[in-house]
Design an enzyme around this catalytic site. Structure first.
Site, PDB file in Angstrom:
ATOM      1  N   ALA A 173      -4.873   2.902  -1.476  1.00 10.16           N
ATOM      2  CA  ALA A 173      -4.221   3.277  -2.730  1.00 10.16           C
ATOM      3  C   ALA A 173      -2.962   2.444  -2.887  1.00 10.16           C
ATOM      4  O   ALA A 173      -2.112   2.403  -1.996  1.00 10.16           O
ATOM      5  CB  ALA A 173      -3.875   4.764  -2.730  1.00 10.16           C
ATOM      6  N   ALA A 200       0.844  -1.199   0.000  1.00 12.51           N
ATOM      7  CA  ALA A 200       0.000   0.000   0.000  1.00 12.51           C
ATOM      8  C   ALA A 200       0.875   1.242   0.000  1.00 12.51           C
ATOM      9  O   ALA A 200       1.901   1.286   0.681  1.00 12.51           O
ATOM     10  CB  ALA A 200      -0.915   0.022   1.213  1.00 12.51           C
ATOM     11  N   ASP A 201       0.458   2.231  -0.755  1.00 13.50           N
ATOM     12  CA  ASP A 201       1.106   3.536  -0.706  1.00 13.50           C
ATOM     13  C   ASP A 201       0.391   4.466   0.263  1.00 13.50           C
ATOM     14  O   ASP A 201       1.011   5.343   0.850  1.00 13.50           O
ATOM     15  CB  ASP A 201       1.151   4.148  -2.103  1.00 13.50           C
ATOM     16  CG  ASP A 201       2.210   3.482  -2.959  1.00 13.50           C
ATOM     17  OD1 ASP A 201       3.309   4.045  -3.055  1.00 13.50           O
ATOM     18  OD2 ASP A 201       1.951   2.386  -3.490  1.00 13.50           O
ATOM     19  N   ARG A 202      -0.904   4.257   0.428  1.00 14.12           N
ATOM     20  CA  ARG A 202      -1.648   5.029   1.423  1.00 14.12           C
ATOM     21  C   ARG A 202      -2.941   4.296   1.734  1.00 14.12           C
ATOM     22  O   ARG A 202      -3.641   3.846   0.837  1.00 14.12           O
ATOM     23  CB  ARG A 202      -1.948   6.443   0.911  1.00 14.12           C
ATOM     24  CG  ARG A 202      -2.576   7.357   1.961  1.00 14.12           C
ATOM     25  CD  ARG A 202      -2.811   8.774   1.446  1.00 14.12           C
ATOM     26  NE  ARG A 202      -1.582   9.473   1.112  1.00 14.12           N
ATOM     27  CZ  ARG A 202      -1.343  10.746   1.409  1.00 14.12           C
ATOM     28  NH1 ARG A 202      -2.239  11.451   2.069  1.00 14.12           N
ATOM     29  NH2 ARG A 202      -0.217  11.321   1.041  1.00 14.12           N
TER      30      ARG A 202
END
EC number: 5.3.1.23
Length: 365
Positions: free
Chosen positions: A264, A254-256
């Site tokens: 995201a 996950a990036d966010r």
């Protein structure tokens, strides 16, 4: 032994240029913040945890030889450079969280009357360097927590798919979330690595991850390097794979992660989650707490970075798309929390609906 993507000694930073892999292994010197911004923006280093570490260490390298007349001037230097680094790739929240923490430290040290300018600089350098070791420890905890969650689910599901006679599992991952995306060990790939260490990994499938091919270039490179039983598949094969190969779980990074669990991650993650839901395959997100942004209520509020058309139309210097065609190239998509089985962190595995309350309690917010 896992690959080393970041080499750091006080005053010196090098990163493994991931644009050249798997053909060439070359380390690039990062001599300061401008270099740090460029290697992040150009994706010579990528992966949300690695972005934060390289960004912060690039600042440490820059200020290490400098002398400052006052704590105020040092704080101003720190603030300006951290804000600049955050702009390199805005979707990944880890850099923003790290910047906020370091700026808060700088503010506290500036106000402390018993702290001299050299002391402030020393403490700041210590704090940036501590992030490197913490990331490795967090990744190992994520790996252990995720492996146990998958094995427990398999053990408690009668006739669970994706298992062999000894309880070994077959898993699918997307993009690159291993040693090349972190300080070491990995997040989603750390879960897979832990399964392998336990003797419970029958097979891992990795997607090519177009258009930058992080799966084909980087994840496959790591899997071959560590001699994992692995197979590369095209992004468009995932539905067929889950139907034919009895995969026990999908694990992605996950990036966010928003407060409600919307996640995201690399473009293509959303469609994999949809397919996994259709086939009844558990879908896990593996991410450190620094990737969870409780200030964002849902994925609708996450800024999605859009990359240049050329990344879609060319492979290296060779054009593969018809000249004149328009392109849409978002680097990330948002997977709704309703498609996510669990979010694996260094402090445990949480269902999306319990994430905000659980993390708030853990962090004492």
């Amino acid at each position: 032994m896992s690959l080393q993507s970041i080499k750091y000694n006080r005053g010196s930073l090098e990163i493994l240029d991931q644009l050249l892999l798997p053909v060439q292994s070359k380390y690039v010197a990062v001599r300061g913040v401008e270099d740090g911004w460029k290697v992040i923006n150009k994706m010579q280093v990528r992966g949300a945890p690695a972005i934060a570490i390289v960004g912060c260490l690039s600042l440490a390298v820059e200020i290490y030889p400098e002398e400052f007349e006052s704590k105020k001037s040092l704080r101003q230097e720190i603030e300006g450079k951290l804000n600049y680094l955050v702009s390199a790739r805005p979707t990944a929240v880890n850099m923003k969280i790290a910047a906020d923490e370091l700026l808060s430290l700088a503010n506290d040290l500036t106000k402390a009357e018993d702290v001299s300018v050299p002391d402030m600089k020393q403490r700041f350098l210590n704090a940036t360097e501590a992030m490197l070791q913490k990331d490795i420890a967090d990744n190992r905890a994520i790996g252990a927590n995720g492996a146990q969650a998958i094995l427990k689910r398999v053990a408690t599901t009668l006739g669970a798919a994706g298992t062999s006679g000894n309880g070994s599992v077959r898993v699918l991952t997307h993009c690159n979330t291993g040693s090349l995306a972190t300080a070491g060990y990995g997040t989603a790939l750390g879960v897979i690595r832990n399964l392998h260490e336990l003797g419970k990994l029958e097979h891992v499938y990795c997607t090519e991850t177009r258009p930058y091919n992080q799966g084909a270039r980087l994840t496959a490179y790591e899997l071959v390097h560590e001699k994992f039983p692995a197979t590369l598949v095209l992004d468009s094969m995932v539905a067929a794979l889950l139907r034919a190969k009895n995969v026990a779980a999908v694990v992605v990074g996950a990036d966010r992660v928003a407060a409600n669990g919307d996640t995201a991650n690399k473009i293509g993650t959303y469609q994999i989650a949809v397919v996994a839901k259709h086939h009844g395959v558990p879908f896990y997100v593996a991410a450190p707490l620094t990737s969870i942004d409780l200030q964002i209520p849902s994925g609708d509020h996450i800024i999605i970075e859009e990359r240049p058309d050329r990344e879609m139309t060319h492979v290296g210097e060779h054009r593969i798309a018809a000249p004149g065609i328009n392109c849409w190239n978002p680097a990330f998509d948002v997977t709704p929390a309703s498609l996510i089985t669990g979010i694996i962190t260094e402090r445990g595995v949480f269902e999306p609906q319990e994430l905000k309350e659980a993390i708030t309690k853990l962090l004492g917010l």
